[in-house]
Design an enzyme around this catalytic site. Structure first.
Site, PDB file in Angstrom:
ATOM      1  N   GLN A   1      -7.795   0.482   3.879  1.00 30.33           N
ATOM      2  CA  GLN A   1      -8.671  -0.083   4.908  1.00 30.33           C
ATOM      3  C   GLN A   1     -10.082  -0.373   4.395  1.00 30.33           C
ATOM      4  O   GLN A   1     -10.829  -1.114   5.031  1.00 30.33           O
ATOM      5  CB  GLN A   1      -8.769   0.876   6.103  1.00 30.33           C
ATOM      6  CG  GLN A   1      -7.491   1.001   6.908  1.00 30.33           C
ATOM      7  CD  GLN A   1      -7.095  -0.291   7.612  1.00 30.33           C
ATOM      8  OE1 GLN A   1      -7.896  -1.212   7.766  1.00 30.33           O
ATOM      9  NE2 GLN A   1      -5.849  -0.359   8.037  1.00 30.33           N
TER      10      GLN A   1
ATOM     11  N   GLY B   1       0.820  -1.214   0.000  1.00 31.55           N
ATOM     12  CA  GLY B   1       0.000   0.000   0.000  1.00 31.55           C
ATOM     13  C   GLY B   1       0.852   1.261   0.000  1.00 31.55           C
ATOM     14  O   GLY B   1       0.531   2.241  -0.680  1.00 31.55           O
TER      15      GLY B   1
ATOM     16  N   THR C   1      10.224  -7.565 -11.894  1.00 35.81           N
ATOM     17  CA  THR C   1       9.594  -8.841 -12.234  1.00 35.81           C
ATOM     18  C   THR C   1       8.342  -9.073 -11.405  1.00 35.81           C
ATOM     19  O   THR C   1       8.340  -8.858 -10.195  1.00 35.81           O
ATOM     20  CB  THR C   1      10.597  -9.998 -12.011  1.00 35.81           C
ATOM     21  OG1 THR C   1      11.715  -9.774 -12.862  1.00 35.81           O
ATOM     22  CG2 THR C   1       9.970 -11.344 -12.318  1.00 35.81           C
TER      23      THR C   1
ATOM     24  N   SER D   1      -4.093  -2.709  -0.461  1.00 34.89           N
ATOM     25  CA  SER D   1      -3.022  -3.551   0.057  1.00 34.89           C
ATOM     26  C   SER D   1      -3.536  -4.954   0.296  1.00 34.89           C
ATOM     27  O   SER D   1      -4.620  -5.147   0.847  1.00 34.89           O
ATOM     28  CB  SER D   1      -2.508  -2.947   1.371  1.00 34.89           C
ATOM     29  OG  SER D   1      -1.590  -3.834   1.973  1.00 34.89           O
TER      30      SER D   1
ATOM     31  N   CYS E   1       1.974   5.566  24.778  1.00 36.58           N
ATOM     32  CA  CYS E   1       2.943   4.605  25.287  1.00 36.58           C
ATOM     33  C   CYS E   1       3.176   3.431  24.346  1.00 36.58           C
ATOM     34  O   CYS E   1       4.210   2.794  24.389  1.00 36.58           O
ATOM     35  CB  CYS E   1       2.485   4.067  26.625  1.00 36.58           C
ATOM     36  SG  CYS E   1       2.864   5.207  27.951  1.00 36.58           S
TER      37      CYS E   1
END
Lengths: 393, 191
Positions: free
Chosen positions: A178, A71, A236, A198, A324
């Site tokens: 998405q 993607g 390729t 993707s 975090c």
């Protein structure tokens, strides 16, 4: 312990049918489709069949499909192509909540002489259409907007934006990584000129992507080399992965009703049960226009990484917009762009389902989450022992 | 995924001494929900002046919870003067180490200890008397000085990993670099 995998916006399992479709080209049929001998030549039709399967899923014609490696390559190719074919124009319009594959490239271009407008979103993650319209100028080379957001699942009115841009002759690219396979997409009527997808988000392997380029769109290739993909993408052909992606697209088309019916109901049940059984939670994002598989939920007074690691003890896989988890100190740029307070953003968890998700898994996750949030809140200085937020601070 | 030690995982999943002590001899509240981590720390002394009990409540990630849990275990049985000598590095070492980007969790533990001891002595906390350098994460110049000096930090990025300062808007980077340069030149003189 079996994994309860609710992180399908991160990546998905390879469908067994996809693996079956790939195996011949990972083993005996290893020829190069460009070869003059029939051993190589016999794999060329496989690439073309896959091209047709991808085209059918998004309503394109096969010659508008270019296979890429991922993607991110598709996004980079599309944006750089639009700039290359219009070298006099130096302005890009995008949104504040794009995936890094678009956002970081735009920030890079902004440091290298381009002007970039990031259109804001509201508190539900909805695109500010007026700001989008007003941002267009005669200098605008490209509008690039994601079809659906990876963190919240919120769907942008890309078709409407494309209509406005096209009136002014400005090409439109959409990162639909998405969205493809989760909601119906018809590129032909959408008005977009380029679209990225993707493989590994729709049960094909990692390392294969597609860029759709509408017929007649001026295009400059990103990889220069051999004449593959009609001279639009050298290198390729990755035959086994292309075959796998083709199969995955065929399956995704078949499974669209399941995704938008059963999977959506499971997602809704997850949200309903969590909000019913755990106080002080909030659903992030526009629940009206959203991918059917995505739930983004803030648990107030606790922190996301702690939730993820406690869920991990039960084999539950999800993601967080907490600072975090990323190693940065800021919560996700999507949460910040939506104006989600830091206190809410740090405790945000994304659950993303797939067609392999089952009701028993949802029930299991809800049960465990009730315990986990109770445990973490009992440890939180912002939570009283009588199960209420602590006063002050 | 973070590379946490087994000790960090153990203190996160089975935290010691969670809660609040009633009528504590010393107490501290550091951090905030907006910063992403916060810690309330209380301790009580026995008749001989040793720390008899310590409790914590933490809002934060696994390493923040583990650091606070470790701190409560480490201080038990110590006099206030002995406890005062615990550094953030001692907390990290007790846990078998922390990832670089998580060192600020051990710094928060150390800060809570220092503030609680000041509270016990009835003096203002050093952290409160100093001016803010990083307004995004409420970090004072003295905290940065201490982190640079005790951990031999050389770059702004390292200071951010240890104290969070500079991790937000970035406008304080020059000041942080100035503190690094000053502390390092002072240390060279004294060494």
């Amino acid at each position: 312990m079996n994994a309860v995998y609710l992180d399908n916006n991160a990546t998905t399992r390879i469908a067994p049918e996809v693996l079956d479709a790939m195996m011949p080209y990972l083993t005996g049929y290893y020829g190069n489709p460009s070869s003059m001998h029939s051993f190589g030549g016999r794999v060329a039709p496989v690439v073309e069949e896959a091209r047709g399967q991808v085209a059918r899923l998004i309503g394109a014609s096969p010659d508008e499909i270019i296979f890429t490696s991922c993607g991110t390559e598709s996004d980079n190719t599309a944006i750089r192509s639009a700039l290359a074919v219009n070298p006099d124009k130096r302005h890009i319009v995008t949104s504040r909540v794009e995936h890094p594959a678009v956002r970081e490239l735009c920030l890079f271009l902004a440091r290298n002489g381009y002007r970039v407008t990031e259109v804001p979103v509201d508190s539900k993650g909805r695109l500010d259409m007026d700001a989008c319209r007003e941002s267009l100028t005669d200098d605008t080379a490209l509008v690039t907007l994601m079809w659906a957001n990876n963190e919240t699942g919120v769907i942008f009115p890309v078709e409407e934006a494309a209509g406005i841009a096209r009136e002014r002759g400005i090409p439109v690219h959409t990162d639909a990584v998405q969205a493809v396979g989760k909601v119906p997409i018809d590129v032909d009527s959408s008005g977009v000129d380029m679209l990225s997808l993707s493989g590994h988000k729709l049960h094909a392997p990692k390392g294969i992507g597609v860029l759709y380029v509408r017929k007649g769109t001026r295009f400059a290739p990103f990889l220069i080399g051999g004449h593959q993909e009609s001279e639009r993408r050298a290198g390729t052909e990755n035959v086994p992965y292309i075959a796998g992606l083709g199969k995955a697209c065929e399956l995704a088309l078949e499974h669209l009703p399941d995704m938008n019916g059963r999977v959506r109901r499971l997602r809704d049940k997850l949200e309903r049960e969590i909000t019913a059984r755990i106080p002080h939670v909030k659903i992030n994002g526009d629940t009206e226009n959203r991918l059917p598989n995505t739930a983004n939920i803030s648990f107030e007074y606790v922190e996301g990484e702690s939730i993820l690691l406690m869920m991990n003890e039960y084999g539950i896989c999800a993601s967080s917009g907490s600072a975090c988890t990323s190693g940065s100190l800021q919560p996700s740029h999507v949460m910040l762009a939506m104006g989600v307070p830091f206190t809410m953003a740090h405790g945000s968890i994304r659950f993303s389902l797939s067609i392999y998700s089952e009701e028993a898994e949802i029930d299991f996750v809800v049960d465990k989450l009730v315990d986990i949030i109770t445990t973490l809140r009992a440890m939180s200085p912002f939570w009283n022992n009588d199960s209420r937020p602590a006063a002050g601070r | 995924m973070w590379d946490y030690t087994d000790k960090v995982r153990d203190h996160f999943l089975h935290p010691r001494n969670v809660g609040d002590l009633e009528n504590p001899d010393g107490m501290a509240e550091v951090g905030s929900m907006a910063c992403g981590d916060a810690l309330r720390f209380t301790f009580k002394l026995d008749e001989t002046g040793r720390i008899r009990d310590a409790r914590f409540k933490t809002f934060g990630c696994a390493s923040a919870i583990a650091s606070a849990s470790a701190l409560t275990e480490m201080v038990k049985g110590l006099t206030v003067e002995e406890a005062e000598k615990i550094t953030n590095r001692d907390i990290a070492a007790y846990l078998g180490g922390l990832p670089d980007a998580k060192m600020h969790c051990s710094v928060m533990g150390r800060q809570a200890l220092e503030t609680a001891i000041a509270n016990y002595r009835g003096v203002p906390s050093p952290a409160e008397t100093d001016a803010l350098v990083c307004e995004c994460f409420n970090v004072t110049g003295r905290e940065i000085e201490q982190a640079v000096s005790e951990n031999n930090l050389t770059t702004v990025e390292e200071v951010t990993n240890f104290t969070k300062s500079g991790g937000g808007c970035g406008t304080c980077h020059e000041i942080i670099q100035g503190i690094i340069d000053r502390v390092r030149s002072e240390n060279e003189v004294t060494e």
